[in-house]
Design a protein around this motif. Structure first.
Motif, mmCIF file in Angstrom:
data_model
loop_
_atom_site.group_PDB
_atom_site.id
_atom_site.type_symbol
_atom_site.label_atom_id
_atom_site.label_comp_id
_atom_site.label_asym_id
_atom_site.label_seq_id
_atom_site.Cartn_x
_atom_site.Cartn_y
_atom_site.Cartn_z
ATOM 1 N N LEU A 83 -21.746 -12.877 -1.680
ATOM 2 C CA LEU A 83 -22.772 -12.091 -1.961
ATOM 3 C C LEU A 83 -24.004 -12.233 -0.876
ATOM 4 O O LEU A 83 -24.914 -11.342 -0.741
ATOM 5 C CB LEU A 83 -23.536 -12.742 -3.420
ATOM 6 C CG LEU A 83 -22.497 -12.374 -4.517
ATOM 7 C CD1 LEU A 83 -23.134 -12.887 -5.842
ATOM 8 C CD2 LEU A 83 -22.583 -10.683 -4.920
ATOM 9 N N LEU A 84 -24.077 -13.592 -0.494
ATOM 10 C CA LEU A 84 -25.151 -13.813 0.655
ATOM 11 C C LEU A 84 -24.578 -13.650 1.920
ATOM 12 O O LEU A 84 -25.251 -14.100 2.893
ATOM 13 C CB LEU A 84 -25.899 -15.171 0.380
ATOM 14 C CG LEU A 84 -26.330 -15.587 -1.037
ATOM 15 C CD1 LEU A 84 -26.882 -16.832 -0.838
ATOM 16 C CD2 LEU A 84 -27.133 -14.410 -1.688
ATOM 17 N N GLY A 85 -23.391 -13.073 2.219
ATOM 18 C CA GLY A 85 -22.610 -13.203 3.360
ATOM 19 C C GLY A 85 -22.928 -11.951 4.297
ATOM 20 O O GLY A 85 -23.781 -11.190 4.173
ATOM 21 N N THR A 86 -22.196 -11.756 5.159
ATOM 22 C CA THR A 86 -22.157 -10.738 6.310
ATOM 23 C C THR A 86 -21.418 -9.663 6.504
ATOM 24 O O THR A 86 -20.273 -9.987 5.873
ATOM 25 C CB THR A 86 -22.166 -11.451 7.686
ATOM 26 O OG1 THR A 86 -20.669 -11.910 7.989
ATOM 27 C CG2 THR A 86 -23.112 -12.574 7.841
ATOM 28 N N GLN A 87 -21.628 -8.479 6.972
ATOM 29 C CA GLN A 87 -20.706 -7.439 7.032
ATOM 30 C C GLN A 87 -19.475 -8.043 7.766
ATOM 31 O O GLN A 87 -18.099 -7.522 7.413
ATOM 32 C CB GLN A 87 -21.132 -6.587 7.676
ATOM 33 C CG GLN A 87 -21.943 -5.676 6.799
ATOM 34 C CD GLN A 87 -22.854 -4.413 7.028
ATOM 35 O OE1 GLN A 87 -22.197 -4.247 8.424
ATOM 36 N NE2 GLN A 87 -23.723 -3.904 6.436
ATOM 37 N N PRO A 88 -19.477 -8.729 8.999
ATOM 38 C CA PRO A 88 -18.115 -9.167 9.560
ATOM 39 C C PRO A 88 -17.293 -10.065 8.821
ATOM 40 O O PRO A 88 -16.162 -9.880 8.964
ATOM 41 C CB PRO A 88 -18.665 -9.873 10.954
ATOM 42 C CG PRO A 88 -20.080 -9.445 10.974
ATOM 43 C CD PRO A 88 -20.677 -9.057 9.894
ATOM 44 N N SER A 89 -17.831 -10.918 8.022
ATOM 45 C CA SER A 89 -17.100 -11.751 7.124
ATOM 46 C C SER A 89 -16.446 -10.911 5.960
ATOM 47 O O SER A 89 -15.009 -11.185 5.850
ATOM 48 C CB SER A 89 -17.964 -12.857 6.305
ATOM 49 O OG SER A 89 -18.451 -13.651 7.420
ATOM 50 N N TRP A 90 -16.836 -9.834 5.684
ATOM 51 C CA TRP A 90 -16.499 -8.900 4.552
ATOM 52 C C TRP A 90 -15.262 -7.973 5.246
ATOM 53 O O TRP A 90 -14.070 -8.062 4.673
ATOM 54 C CB TRP A 90 -17.629 -7.921 3.955
ATOM 55 C CG TRP A 90 -16.869 -6.726 3.224
ATOM 56 C CD1 TRP A 90 -16.614 -5.622 3.911
ATOM 57 C CD2 TRP A 90 -16.283 -6.726 2.050
ATOM 58 N NE1 TRP A 90 -15.804 -4.799 2.893
ATOM 59 C CE2 TRP A 90 -15.771 -5.453 1.669
ATOM 60 C CE3 TRP A 90 -16.314 -7.737 0.905
ATOM 61 C CZ2 TRP A 90 -15.297 -4.967 0.461
ATOM 62 C CZ3 TRP A 90 -15.816 -7.244 -0.243
ATOM 63 C CH2 TRP A 90 -15.453 -5.961 -0.665
ATOM 64 N N HIS A 91 -15.382 -7.737 6.566
ATOM 65 C CA HIS A 91 -14.457 -6.841 7.135
ATOM 66 C C HIS A 91 -13.233 -7.736 7.653
ATOM 67 O O HIS A 91 -12.073 -7.272 7.232
ATOM 68 C CB HIS A 91 -15.255 -6.267 8.414
ATOM 69 C CG HIS A 91 -15.959 -5.055 8.157
ATOM 70 N ND1 HIS A 91 -15.471 -3.849 7.533
ATOM 71 C CD2 HIS A 91 -17.200 -4.795 8.423
ATOM 72 C CE1 HIS A 91 -16.602 -2.968 7.462
ATOM 73 N NE2 HIS A 91 -17.542 -3.483 7.968
ATOM 74 N N MET A 92 -13.451 -8.669 7.909
ATOM 75 C CA MET A 92 -12.453 -9.886 8.310
ATOM 76 C C MET A 92 -11.548 -10.150 7.117
ATOM 77 O O MET A 92 -10.319 -10.262 7.369
ATOM 78 C CB MET A 92 -12.999 -11.112 9.191
ATOM 79 C CG MET A 92 -11.917 -12.109 9.463
ATOM 80 S SD MET A 92 -12.546 -13.285 10.176
ATOM 81 C CE MET A 92 -13.443 -14.352 9.112
ATOM 82 N N MET A 93 -12.098 -10.572 6.147
ATOM 83 C CA MET A 93 -11.495 -10.655 4.759
ATOM 84 C C MET A 93 -10.684 -9.550 4.272
ATOM 85 O O MET A 93 -9.619 -9.442 3.603
ATOM 86 C CB MET A 93 -12.125 -11.382 3.899
ATOM 87 C CG MET A 93 -12.819 -12.874 4.119
ATOM 88 S SD MET A 93 -11.495 -14.014 4.360
ATOM 89 C CE MET A 93 -12.301 -15.522 5.069
ATOM 90 N N SER A 94 -10.895 -8.492 4.589
ATOM 91 C CA SER A 94 -10.615 -7.036 4.085
ATOM 92 C C SER A 94 -9.290 -6.530 4.797
ATOM 93 O O SER A 94 -8.313 -6.053 4.463
ATOM 94 C CB SER A 94 -11.586 -6.024 3.981
ATOM 95 O OG SER A 94 -12.518 -6.376 3.075
#
Length: 599
Positions: A261-272
């Motif tokens: 929830l407090l994370g970054t868009q790059p982390s979201w994209h990488m995990m996706s």
């Protein structure tokens, strides 16, 4: 030789290496207070302003030193006050020993004043070991086992000492007879490595992956070099759970930063998009921010086998110390020639830092809270220790601070409680008086516990060779994270009765204690204020007047969240117009940062 049980307890703790105990006195531990007086400089009793502060300080001491943190409180209400800080330690797997007083043995069971069933009260938080001293012959093995178990299991233990037992004559050596226990001190660390066959199976999974994502948590804080080596071998990206922020520096191009929830868009994209997940020393709880089940093959490393396979259905689960396990894995890994995955991650990371800078410089009323953290980031001393509280301050801490090697930092991870930033900072400063310490918190946490903590800072700061301890308060008169949760998670408008905080002159209050205080309400002065605070000759309170309507946007907004947010605004949120404008700026910058889109 110890003269009574209290002397013996402290002497035994000293043999275990304890030099500092955090607590608050009371008649239920008067015997122990007398023993501290007789100990002199060999062991210090640090008087906190409240038992909860003492427990937080013990937790922080454990986090920043690796030693067992020790806190102490009187019977009844004093013991009860320790609980929140002890649960913080339990949730973050920190070794802490709590020593609490109790009514005299003859009074126990008689509904005596301040008598509480402490064994039952502490049985959950200190479930690995909680015992009451009933006779002097127990003292040696109770202390030994409480210290050993806290350290070995990285957990909370508790000793209950009735008032009258504290004054009894000490028994240095229990009699050598049936029914007695003869314990000793000392412990060596465990070298925990998975079997060779399991390591090879993990290497096969990682070598087969084309898009490897690494998630590092608090259990990987001591494995920085190994994480970097594996990321470079596999062409991987590295995301970090909140407690793992210091595991790898943020100035590496493939480090995507925080996750969740407090994370970054790059982390979201990488995990996706990844096809392989390597999770190291993390119990990150939010499965919606990990790959979809079946999307990625998984390898997890954790010292505690109970934590394996709990957040994602891993293919290979390795019980082991993260550093030793990664060291054993490295020779089995093949260097990937194809760098397109890692290059793509690096490009997204570069863009993300541009987004953060653009968002931080957006106008606000009067100061954008992101700017406070963004301006601090390049000014961070190389050996600083950072502490942070729960709330929106944790969001900006997670995203906007670019940490480097040599820094330390922590906050309440598993419990996510309010209140620890200032006591954490105090404990860090006492453990490392030569290093600069910075506490980052909101006005809610400051009014809850931080104001009291300033009194202790004022009492001790002249003892420190480096007096720099900066307490930065985001003063927006709002319990901001809960306000946003009301809007986004519940679809409710901001409820002023629960959310609005009374005004308080934080900087003036700090000056009244003999500290330095700076109140900042002009965004152009944010950087100057940080410079002033970091070169001051005494601790500083920075009161930043910030805008409560700047949203801590998650890296991905679901349809339900968007619907609930709109519902809250339509239902007459008192800040609806300002919130819409601020949110629009954040969205716009996320799409167009780095482009000349402002005319």
């Amino acid at each position: 030789m110890a003269t009574n049980v209290s002397d013996q307890m402290l002497a035994r703790l000293h043999e275990w290496g304890v030099r500092r105990v955090f607590g608050y006195p009371g008649d239920g531990i008067n015997g122990l207070m007398g023993a501290f007086d007789r100990m002199g400089e060999r062991m210090r009793f640090v008087q906190a302003r409240h038992e909860e502060l003492a427990a937080f300080m013990a937790c922080a001491h454990a986090k920043f030193t690796g030693e067992v943190g020790v806190c102490m409180a009187t019977s009844g209400p004093g013991a009860i006050h320790l609980l929140n800080g002890l649960y913080d330690a339990k949730a973050d797997h920190q070794p802490v020993l709590a020593i609490v007083g109790q009514a005299a043995r003859a009074a126990m069971g008689g509904d005596y004043q301040q008598e509480v069933d402490l064994a039952s009260l502490f049985k959950d938080v200190a479930h690995e070991y909680v015992h009451t001293a009933m006779v002097p012959a127990q003292i040696r093995h109770l202390v030994d086992r409480a210290m050993r178990i806290a350290r070995d299991q990285r957990t909370v233990t508790c000793l209950i000492v009735p008032h009258d037992v504290q004054e009894l004559e000490a028994v240095e050596k229990p009699p050598r007879e049936h029914g007695t226990v003869h314990s000793g001190i000392g412990m060596t660390g465990k070298r925990v490595l998975p079997p060779e066959a399991d390591l090879r199976a993990a290497a096969d999974v990682l070598n087969a992956g084309r898009k490897v994502a690494i998630l590092a948590g608090a259990g990987a804080l001591h494995a920085t070099d190994e994480l970097v080596d594996i990321a470079e071998l596999l062409g991987a990206g590295v995301a970090k759970a909140l407690l793992g922020k210091m595991a790898v520096p943020d100035d590496l191009p493939f480090v995507t930063g925080a996750i969740g929830l407090l994370g970054t868009q790059p982390s979201w994209h990488m995990m996706s998009e990844c096809d392989t997940l390597l999770m190291v020393g993390s119990s990150f709880p939010y499965s919606e921010f990990l790959p979809k089940e079946g999307q990625a093959r998984g390898v997890q490393i954790d010292l505690d086998g109970r934590k394996l396979g709990m957040r994602y259905p891993m293919e290979i689960n390795l019980v082991g110390d993260s550093r030793l396990t990664l060291q054993a894995l490295i020779p089995l890994l093949e260097r990937k020639d194809d760098r397109s995955w890692q290059d793509d991650i690096a490009g997204k990371v570069r863009k993300w830092w541009e987004v953060l800078e653009t968002r931080a410089m957006n106008e606000a009323r009067p100061i954008n809270p992101q700017r406070v953290f963004w301006e601090l980031s390049p000014r961070l001393p190389g050996d600083c220790i950072l502490t942070c509280d729960s709330g929106t301050s944790a969001a900006w801490y997670a995203r906007d601070l670019k940490v480097r090697r040599g820094m330390m930092g922590s906050l309440s991870g598993g419990l996510a409680t309010m209140g620890p930033a200032v006591p954490y900072a105090l404990a860090a400063k006492m453990a490392y008086p030569e290093r600069p310490v910075i506490a980052l918190l909101g006005d809610g946490a400051m009014q809850m516990l931080g104001i009291n903590g300033l009194v202790t800072i004022a009492h001790h700061w002249k003892e420190w060779p480096d007096p720099r301890l900066v307490v930065m308060v985001l003063d927006n008169s709002d319990l901001n994270m809960v306000t946003w949760e009301q809007r986004v998670s519940a679809g409710e408008r901001k409820f002023d009765d629960s959310q609005v905080l009374p005004e308080f002159p934080y900087a003036d209050y700090a000056r009244s204690l003999g500290l330095h205080g700076v109140r900042v309400d002009d965004p152009a002065r944010v950087g100057q204020a940080w410079d002033e605070a970091l070169r001051a000759d005494r601790p500083v309170l920075l009161q930043m007047i910030t805008d409560a309507n700047v949203p801590p946007l998650p890296p991905h907004v679901s349809a339900k969240q968007a619907k609930d947010f709109a519902k809250a605004l339509v239902h007459g949120d008192p800040e609806a117009t300002a919130v819409v404008i601020a949110t629009a700026k954040e969205w716009w910058d996320g799409v167009f940062a780095g482009k000349d889109h402002r005319g």
